[in-house]
Design an enzyme around this catalytic site. Structure first.
Site, PDB file in Angstrom:
ATOM      1  N   TRP A  21     -25.067 104.017  65.029  1.00  0.00           N
ATOM      2  CA  TRP A  21     -25.260 105.331  64.442  1.00  0.00           C
ATOM      3  C   TRP A  21     -24.516 106.436  65.199  1.00  0.00           C
ATOM      4  O   TRP A  21     -23.608 107.062  64.668  1.00  0.00           O
ATOM      5  CB  TRP A  21     -26.759 105.643  64.374  1.00  0.00           C
ATOM      6  N   GLN A  27     -19.107 109.127  69.786  1.00  0.00           N
ATOM      7  CA  GLN A  27     -19.382 109.262  71.218  1.00  0.00           C
ATOM      8  C   GLN A  27     -18.591 108.278  72.077  1.00  0.00           C
ATOM      9  O   GLN A  27     -18.234 108.573  73.207  1.00  0.00           O
ATOM     10  CB  GLN A  27     -20.873 109.054  71.491  1.00  0.00           C
ATOM     11  N   TYR A  54     -22.095 107.425  59.090  1.00  0.00           N
ATOM     12  CA  TYR A  54     -21.950 107.451  60.547  1.00  0.00           C
ATOM     13  C   TYR A  54     -20.507 107.771  60.914  1.00  0.00           C
ATOM     14  O   TYR A  54     -19.576 107.055  60.531  1.00  0.00           O
ATOM     15  CB  TYR A  54     -22.359 106.112  61.158  1.00  0.00           C
ATOM     16  N   GLN A 177     -36.125 100.864  56.304  1.00  0.00           N
ATOM     17  CA  GLN A 177     -35.646 101.140  57.661  1.00  0.00           C
ATOM     18  C   GLN A 177     -36.169 102.502  58.119  1.00  0.00           C
ATOM     19  O   GLN A 177     -35.606 103.539  57.810  1.00  0.00           O
ATOM     20  CB  GLN A 177     -34.115 101.121  57.724  1.00  0.00           C
ATOM     21  N   SER A 206     -34.549 103.570  66.371  1.00  0.00           N
ATOM     22  CA  SER A 206     -35.092 104.354  67.482  1.00  0.00           C
ATOM     23  C   SER A 206     -36.305 103.717  68.146  1.00  0.00           C
ATOM     24  O   SER A 206     -37.297 104.393  68.434  1.00  0.00           O
ATOM     25  CB  SER A 206     -35.451 105.778  67.018  1.00  0.00           C
ATOM     26  N   PRO A 207     -36.284 102.417  68.447  1.00  0.00           N
ATOM     27  CA  PRO A 207     -37.433 101.802  69.124  1.00  0.00           C
ATOM     28  C   PRO A 207     -37.667 102.356  70.523  1.00  0.00           C
ATOM     29  O   PRO A 207     -38.779 102.270  71.042  1.00  0.00           O
ATOM     30  CB  PRO A 207     -37.062 100.316  69.167  1.00  0.00           C
ATOM     31  N   GLN A 290     -26.227  97.739  78.405  1.00  0.00           N
ATOM     32  CA  GLN A 290     -27.408  98.172  77.662  1.00  0.00           C
ATOM     33  C   GLN A 290     -27.812  97.133  76.622  1.00  0.00           C
ATOM     34  O   GLN A 290     -29.002  96.909  76.389  1.00  0.00           O
ATOM     35  CB  GLN A 290     -27.123  99.513  76.979  1.00  0.00           C
ATOM     36  N   GLU A 293     -29.540  94.232  78.403  1.00  0.00           N
ATOM     37  CA  GLU A 293     -30.900  94.552  78.826  1.00  0.00           C
ATOM     38  C   GLU A 293     -31.864  94.504  77.645  1.00  0.00           C
ATOM     39  O   GLU A 293     -32.940  93.892  77.710  1.00  0.00           O
ATOM     40  CB  GLU A 293     -30.965  95.945  79.462  1.00  0.00           C
TER      41      GLU A 293
END
Length: 328
Positions: A21, A27, A54, A177, A206-207, A290, A293
């Site tokens: 997203w 970014q 997006y 979603q 967005s967990p 990330q 993890e």
């Protein structure tokens, strides 16, 4: 990686899915974005979620390049339609037939695929008859360009209406979603029961609450440089969580995660997966580490006393109001 069925369908998807997203095409530079996609593939993620809006279509193109050369049958590629794209003409948005059909074909081209596994209505469109929207979806399904239909951030009533039309048209409507995490539980009172009744699963975004549940935002301190809270789009989504009361309570989760042998991010992702109506948690990344993890949350079972301790730590800042699920 572990896998779950999506709704009442026969489609298996990875418990952790990769989404792009606020990263790809905006970014994160191309090389880093491709490294994150590779990390997701290496970690066993097979489910990839994006949307035409997006980065104003650029994210789909980045994902398409990242998945090029992979065995298509081994992937589940999801995208969405609703928000304005392109130059912003009168038919460049919404869930009218013209925009859906044109957007679907453009998404397929950018993604470099003949079909998408799941095509999602990115919001509910009150300006277009639902019969027109689902009629266009049905045509895409019958043409083999879309395998399953889903929605995003629909209310329980809207899901029920859509499910009735889907049954009439004999198309597989299988998912919703929504935003869902320890702090934002607005789907629990109404959306989840309606989804269970209609045979839909949740694919949650967005967990980790845009990074708040990782513990990197500290009460009384400015957001770290380069974080989601310093990005114009990300800041709007995260601002409701950036107050000292929320951040102080989130800090209490650190010891709970440590006792469970998890990072705070892993605890947050594992928490949403404890809900049996959740088929997958979408994670994004600006760095490959990330991804590595977050995937460690797959298959983790949290004990009842830990879940109770999470609720106690966050008591007073958890949002459960079902009316906050709404579309423009």
């Amino acid at each position: 990686m572990e896998f779950r069925r999506l709704g009442r369908s026969g489609l298996n998807i990875s418990e952790i899915s990769y989404g792009n997203w606020l990263t790809h095409g905006s970014q994160v530079e191309e090389e880093q974005a491709q490294a994150c996609i590779k990390a997701a593939l290496d970690a066993g993620i097979t489910t990839f979620d994006t949307a035409d809006v997006y980065a104003n279509t650029a994210a789909e193109s980045v994902l398409g390049r990242g998945l090029k050369g992979q065995r298509r049958e081994s992937l589940e590629i999801f995208t969405k339609v609703f928000w304005p794209t392109g130059p912003g003409g009168p038919n460049d948005k919404g869930l009218g037939r013209k925009h859906i059909m044109e957007s679907a074909h453009a998404s397929l081209k950018r993604l470099g695929t003949d079909y998408v596994d799941l095509y999602q209505a990115h919001r509910f469109d009150r300006t277009v008859p639902l019969e027109e929207t689902f009629g266009a979806f049905a045509d895409l399904v019958h043409q083999g360009k879309v395998l399953y239909i889903g929605v995003s951030e629909w209310t329980a009533e809207q899901i029920t209406q859509g499910a009735a039309l889907a049954r009439e048209l004999k198309i597989p409507f299988v998912s919703n979603q929504p935003q869902y995490n320890m702090l934002w539980r607005v789907i629990e009172p109404q959306v989840v029961p309606a989804s269970e009744r209609e045979g839909l699963s949740q694919i949650v975004w967005s967990p980790i609450a845009q990074g708040v549940l990782t513990g990197k935002y500290k009460p009384g301190q400015a957001p770290p440089a380069g974080s989601r809270a310093t990005d114009e789009n990300g800041a709007r989504m995260i601002e409701r969580f950036l107050n000292d009361d929320v951040l102080t309570r989130v800090a209490k989760l650190e010891s709970l995660a440590a006792d469970a042998g998890l990072s705070m991010a892993q605890l947050a992702v594992a928490w949403v997966l404890q809900n049996p109506n959740v088929a997958s948690a979408i994670v994004g990344a600006s760095r490959p580490e990330q991804v590595h993890e977050n995937v460690k949350a797959a298959g983790v079972k949290l004990e009842a006393d830990l879940l109770a301790a999470v609720d106690e730590a966050l008591d007073g800042v958890i949002e459960r109001d079902p009316t906050l699920t709404r579309s423009p």
